[in-house]
Design an enzyme around this catalytic site. Structure first.
Site, PDB file in Angstrom:
ATOM      1  N   GLU A 263      59.477  23.201 -15.943  1.00  0.00           N
ATOM      2  CA  GLU A 263      59.568  22.644 -14.569  1.00  0.00           C
ATOM      3  C   GLU A 263      59.315  21.123 -14.226  1.00  0.00           C
ATOM      4  OE1 GLU A 263      57.084  24.329 -11.728  1.00  0.00           O
ATOM      5  OE2 GLU A 263      56.392  26.102 -12.622  1.00  0.00           O
TER       6      GLU A 263
HETATM    7  C1  LIG Z   1      60.441  30.553 -20.552  1.00  0.00           C
HETATM    8  C2  LIG Z   1      61.751  29.676 -19.618  1.00  0.00           C
HETATM    9  C3  LIG Z   1      61.775  30.359 -18.509  1.00  0.00           C
HETATM   10  C4  LIG Z   1      62.321  29.557 -17.743  1.00  0.00           C
HETATM   11  N1  LIG Z   1      62.219  30.013 -16.292  1.00  0.00           N
HETATM   12  C5  LIG Z   1      62.874  29.309 -15.421  1.00  0.00           C
HETATM   13  C6  LIG Z   1      62.942  30.572 -13.976  1.00  0.00           C
HETATM   14  O1  LIG Z   1      61.661  30.932 -13.561  1.00  0.00           O
HETATM   15  N2  LIG Z   1      64.004  29.341 -12.607  1.00  0.00           N
HETATM   16  C7  LIG Z   1      64.466  28.950 -13.224  1.00  0.00           C
HETATM   17  O2  LIG Z   1      65.158  28.159 -12.338  1.00  0.00           O
HETATM   18  N3  LIG Z   1      64.906  27.797 -14.172  1.00  0.00           N
HETATM   19  C8  LIG Z   1      63.600  28.697 -15.401  1.00  0.00           C
HETATM   20  N4  LIG Z   1      64.170  28.380 -16.645  1.00  0.00           N
HETATM   21  C9  LIG Z   1      64.836  26.914 -16.738  1.00  0.00           C
HETATM   22  C10 LIG Z   1      64.183  26.131 -17.139  1.00  0.00           C
HETATM   23  O3  LIG Z   1      63.664  25.421 -15.726  1.00  0.00           O
HETATM   24  C11 LIG Z   1      65.247  24.483 -17.801  1.00  0.00           C
HETATM   25  O4  LIG Z   1      65.762  25.152 -18.954  1.00  0.00           O
HETATM   26  C12 LIG Z   1      64.859  23.448 -17.820  1.00  0.00           C
HETATM   27  O5  LIG Z   1      64.940  22.916 -16.583  1.00  0.00           O
HETATM   28  C13 LIG Z   1      65.925  22.460 -18.794  1.00  0.00           C
HETATM   29  O6  LIG Z   1      66.984  22.299 -18.372  1.00  0.00           O
HETATM   30  P1  LIG Z   1      67.925  22.848 -19.370  1.00  0.00           P
HETATM   31  O7  LIG Z   1      67.273  23.676 -20.673  1.00  0.00           O
HETATM   32  O8  LIG Z   1      69.507  22.965 -18.835  1.00  0.00           O
HETATM   33  O9  LIG Z   1      68.089  21.522 -20.092  1.00  0.00           O
HETATM   34  P2  LIG Z   1      68.812  20.071 -20.474  1.00  0.00           P
HETATM   35  O10 LIG Z   1      68.699  19.959 -18.909  1.00  0.00           O
HETATM   36  O11 LIG Z   1      70.345  20.402 -20.862  1.00  0.00           O
HETATM   37  O12 LIG Z   1      68.450  19.092 -21.371  1.00  0.00           O
HETATM   38  C14 LIG Z   1      68.148  19.019 -22.987  1.00  0.00           C
HETATM   39  C15 LIG Z   1      67.177  17.319 -23.200  1.00  0.00           C
HETATM   40  O13 LIG Z   1      68.090  16.628 -21.905  1.00  0.00           O
HETATM   41  C16 LIG Z   1      67.472  15.860 -21.720  1.00  0.00           C
HETATM   42  N5  LIG Z   1      67.424  15.548 -20.574  1.00  0.00           N
HETATM   43  C17 LIG Z   1      68.343  16.086 -19.425  1.00  0.00           C
HETATM   44  N6  LIG Z   1      69.039  15.684 -18.550  1.00  0.00           N
HETATM   45  C18 LIG Z   1      68.429  14.315 -19.441  1.00  0.00           C
HETATM   46  C19 LIG Z   1      68.041  12.593 -18.279  1.00  0.00           C
HETATM   47  N7  LIG Z   1      69.020  12.760 -17.372  1.00  0.00           N
HETATM   48  N8  LIG Z   1      67.789  12.007 -19.233  1.00  0.00           N
HETATM   49  C20 LIG Z   1      67.491  11.940 -20.009  1.00  0.00           C
HETATM   50  N9  LIG Z   1      66.773  13.232 -20.565  1.00  0.00           N
HETATM   51  C21 LIG Z   1      67.749  14.179 -19.763  1.00  0.00           C
HETATM   52  C22 LIG Z   1      66.449  16.899 -21.728  1.00  0.00           C
HETATM   53  O14 LIG Z   1      65.024  16.213 -21.058  1.00  0.00           O
HETATM   54  C23 LIG Z   1      66.280  17.865 -22.454  1.00  0.00           C
HETATM   55  O15 LIG Z   1      65.465  17.810 -23.470  1.00  0.00           O
HETATM   56  C24 LIG Z   1      63.645  28.667 -17.791  1.00  0.00           C
HETATM   57  C25 LIG Z   1      63.022  28.684 -19.519  1.00  0.00           C
HETATM   58  C26 LIG Z   1      62.949  28.659 -19.911  1.00  0.00           C
HETATM   59  C27 LIG Z   1      62.811  28.477 -21.811  1.00  0.00           C
END
Ligand SMILES: Cc1cc2nc3c(=O)[nH]c(=O)nc-3n(C[C@H](O)[C@H](O)[C@H](O)COP(=O)(O)OP(=O)(O)OC[C@H]3O[C@@H](n4cnc5c(N)ncnc54)[C@H](O)[C@@H]3O)c2cc1C
Length: 595
Positions: free
Chosen positions: A403
């Site tokens: 979220e």
């Molecule tokens: C169990 C589970 C259920 C999920 N369900 C859904 C779903 O139903 N639908 C869906 O669409 N997605 C879903 N997700 C995905 C989830 O929304 C994403 O994992 C989340 O948005 C983070 O993206 P990422 O994993 O690519 O992390 P990244 O974006 O790669 O982030 C990695 C780290 O870098 C930080 N970061 C990234 N960008 C910045 C920035 N600009 N400035 C500062 N820090 C930053 C983040 O805060 C984090 O700490 C789910 C994930 C999980 C684990």
């Protein structure tokens, strides 16, 4: 015929709590839940306790037929249609009703994610942005639980940067669409029937589509091996030239960000409420264990170190619960009575997007704190699977990631307020300038803030928090100008202060109102608010010092620090005694008793 309860808060602009004084009577609190709300909460609790919790082991073995049948039961109980117009099989109730339900769903752990995927991430965007035909086609069967829904925004290369999605949509000569790409980590991915999927038309225009599993070319990948939430399906979604009918574009082409962001606004608020429910359940488990577990010849609940934990868990939960109910009241006051149009609901969610992000960050972090202490109170039994403490601890960790990660939400909180100020919607800049003039005058102190005899000192301290927030935001805007967004550490410190302001004020206003209205346990609520404000002052001070030291040095920094000391001059309260009183009460009541 459905009714919206009348005892909701007065309509105010999002973020105005930072600048205005709010009378306690204007704030919606759990004590103001109507009989109808309480009945829904009771129905949900009974469903979770009797049907979901006993099924968790089977859900963790990926029994998705069972998951489907539990979704069906939610439909039968009316839990999926709370925000859906009556003509599509829903109840069109207020957000306080949704809150009362999701708070009780929260402790169902994995199933809460299944429920959220259905109600918040699939049904909601259809209500907000669907055409009458789309609503007619999908909502009635989603509301009964016959269909299961999901929401596919994230991709392996685009999580936080969701608008950088690579999934493509190409228009075909007959007006239908061909979607190709791969989505990642999709909740309910293994068994959902209907997906809200985001793709870029011609690789450019970010757009939402309604996609059915039955469409040729659609498949879901293998279940992810996760740290927690083993009873919730999480899979990739593979789209190979999936043919999507022309009528299945959700919202406008190129406006998918509106669908995505408004859905997330509500999801964030809802996650705060689920977290509050999780905290309440964990306090119950911890209190029961502490009362029964004996060491050194006495229950561990008699030890000060354990009382400290139970007292702090209770105080933080009280503040969280207060802020999520306050937010529900604000949304409901802005929506007015049913019927609610999708566009009006979307506008209300957008208006309170700052409060929703605060609910998400505060909720997920307070829940992690509470679940960690729950493991600690359980000792070795907290680390083994015989007790639910370890499962809750693992399951909750993802709340800080999905979220919108807490880092992204922290950046959004001051960012959205500043954007509103620059658009002239919130007089934040003028208030910060006024404060700056005051800061140069040694007479500045925390001004009176609506003395009422109860929690007056705490209310003054909250007023001081607001000044500190304005001082940090004002200095940051002046120091960095348009480059402020590059200074993430300072923006995040500002967010921390804003979260404390909203949480502390919500707790104090609720405790004040409870005391005036002589609600049950109002003395304990006053103590919970006092404990929270006392420690929030230390957190606000630490965040402000770090932020100001990053922006100023020499005489300027000395002046700012002197002003900070004057503004935040508070006398420490005896929080040891108050935490003991809170702990003794939850142990005696074998659970969280402040609602
Ligand atoms: C169990 C589970 C259920 C999920 N369900 C859904 C779903 O139903 N639908 C869906 O669409 N997605 C879903 N997700 C995905 C989830 O929304 C994403 O994992 C989340 O948005 C983070 O993206 P990422 O994993 O690519 O992390 P990244 O974006 O790669 O982030 C990695 C780290 O870098 C930080 N970061 C990234 N960008 C910045 C920035 N600009 N400035 C500062 N820090 C930053 C983040 O805060 C984090 O700490 C789910 C994930 C999980 C684990």
């Amino acid at each position: 015929m459905t009714t919206a309860p009348s005892s909701l808060s007065v309509s105010r602009k999002g973020g105005s709590w930072l600048l205005d004084e709010t009378p306690a009577s204007d704030v919606f609190t759990p004590e103001k839940l109507s009989e109808e709300h309480r009945m829904m909460a009771k129905t949900t609790t009974e469903f979770v306790d009797n049907e979901v919790l006993p099924s968790l082991d089977r859900l963790e073995e990926k029994d998705w037929q069972l998951a489907r049948s539990l979704v069906r039961r939610c439909g039968e109980l009316g839990l999926l249609g709370i925000g859906v117009p009556e003509e599509y099989g829903g109840l069109d109730l207020d957000k306080a009703s949704s809150l009362a339900v999701v708070e009780r769903i929260g402790p169902s752990a994995s199933f809460a994610t299944t429920f959220g995927g259905q109600a918040n991430l699939c049904i909601l965007p259809l209500v907000l942005f669907g055409t009458p035909e789309q609503k007619q086609k999908y909502l009635p069967r989603l509301v009964t639980g016959e269909l299961v829904g999901a929401y596919a925004l994230s991709e392996s290369g685009s999580g936080s940067d969701a608008l950088a999605a690579k999934t493509r949509a190409t228009k075909l000569p007959d007006g239908s669409w061909s979607l190709s790409g791969e989505k990642m980590w999709i909740s309910n991915g293994g068994f959902a029937d209907v997906f809200i999927i985001f793709a870029k038309v011609d690789g450019e225009h970010f757009t939402a589509f309604i996609v059915e599993r039955a469409f040729p070319g659609f498949s879901s990948g293998k279940e992810e091996h996760k740290m927690g939430l083993h009873g919730s399906s999480t899979t990739p979604i593979v789209l190979q030239d999936v043919r999507v009918p022309a009528g299945n574009v959700l919202g406008e082409i190129g406006k998918g960000h509106k669908v995505a962001l408004n859905t997330l606004n509500y999801g964030r608020f809802s996650l705060g409420a689920m977290s509050s429910g999780g905290c309440r359940a964990a306090i119950g488990a911890a209190a029961r264990y502490a009362a029964e577990r004996r060491q050194f010849g006495q229950p561990i609940a008699s030890f000060g170190a354990i009382k400290h934990k139970l007292g702090e868990m209770t105080a933080r939960t009280f503040a969280l619960e207060s802020l999520v109910y306050r937010t529900a009241g604000l949304i409901d006051a802005s929506l007015g009575p049913a019927p609610h149009e999708g566009a009006a609901i979307a506008r209300a969610f957008e208006e309170y997007a700052v409060e929703a992000s605060i609910s998400k960050v505060a909720g997920s972090e307070i829940l992690d704190y509470v679940l960690d202490e729950n493991v600690q109170i359980h000792g070795g039994n907290g680390f083994v699977k015989d007790y639910p403490a370890e499962r809750y601890y693992r399951d909750a960790r993802v709340n800080r990631i999905f979220e919108g990660t807490n880092e992204i939400n922290r950046l959004l909180i001051p960012g959205m307020l500043i954007r509103r100020a620059l658009k002239g919607e919130l007089p934040l800049i003028a208030a910060a300038k006024r404060l700056q003039d005051e800061v140069l005058s040694p007479s500045v102190a925390s001004a009176g803030f609506g003395d009422q005899g109860v929690l007056d000192e705490e209310m003054r301290t909250v007023g001081a928090f607001k000044k500190v927030a304005l001082m940090v935001i004002g200095t940051a805007m002046q120091t960095y100008g348009e480059k402020l967004t590059d200074e993430q550490e300072v923006v995040s410190f500002a967010a921390d202060i804003l979260i404390e302001v909203y949480a502390a004020e919500s707790a104090v206003l609720r405790a004040r109102e409870s005391s005036t209205s002589r609600h049950a346990h109002s003395d304990l609520k006053v103590q919970a608010a006092r404990v929270f404000v006392n420690d929030a002052a230390l957190r606000v001070d630490a965040a402000a010092r770090s932020a100001l030291a990053a922006m100023a040095d020499g005489d300027t920094l000395r002046t700012l620090m002197a002003a900070l000391r004057r503004i935040l001059k508070t006398s420490p309260a005896n929080t040891v005694a108050m935490r003991r009183a809170l702990a003794d009460a939850v142990v005696a009541g074998r659970g969280y008793i402040l609602d």
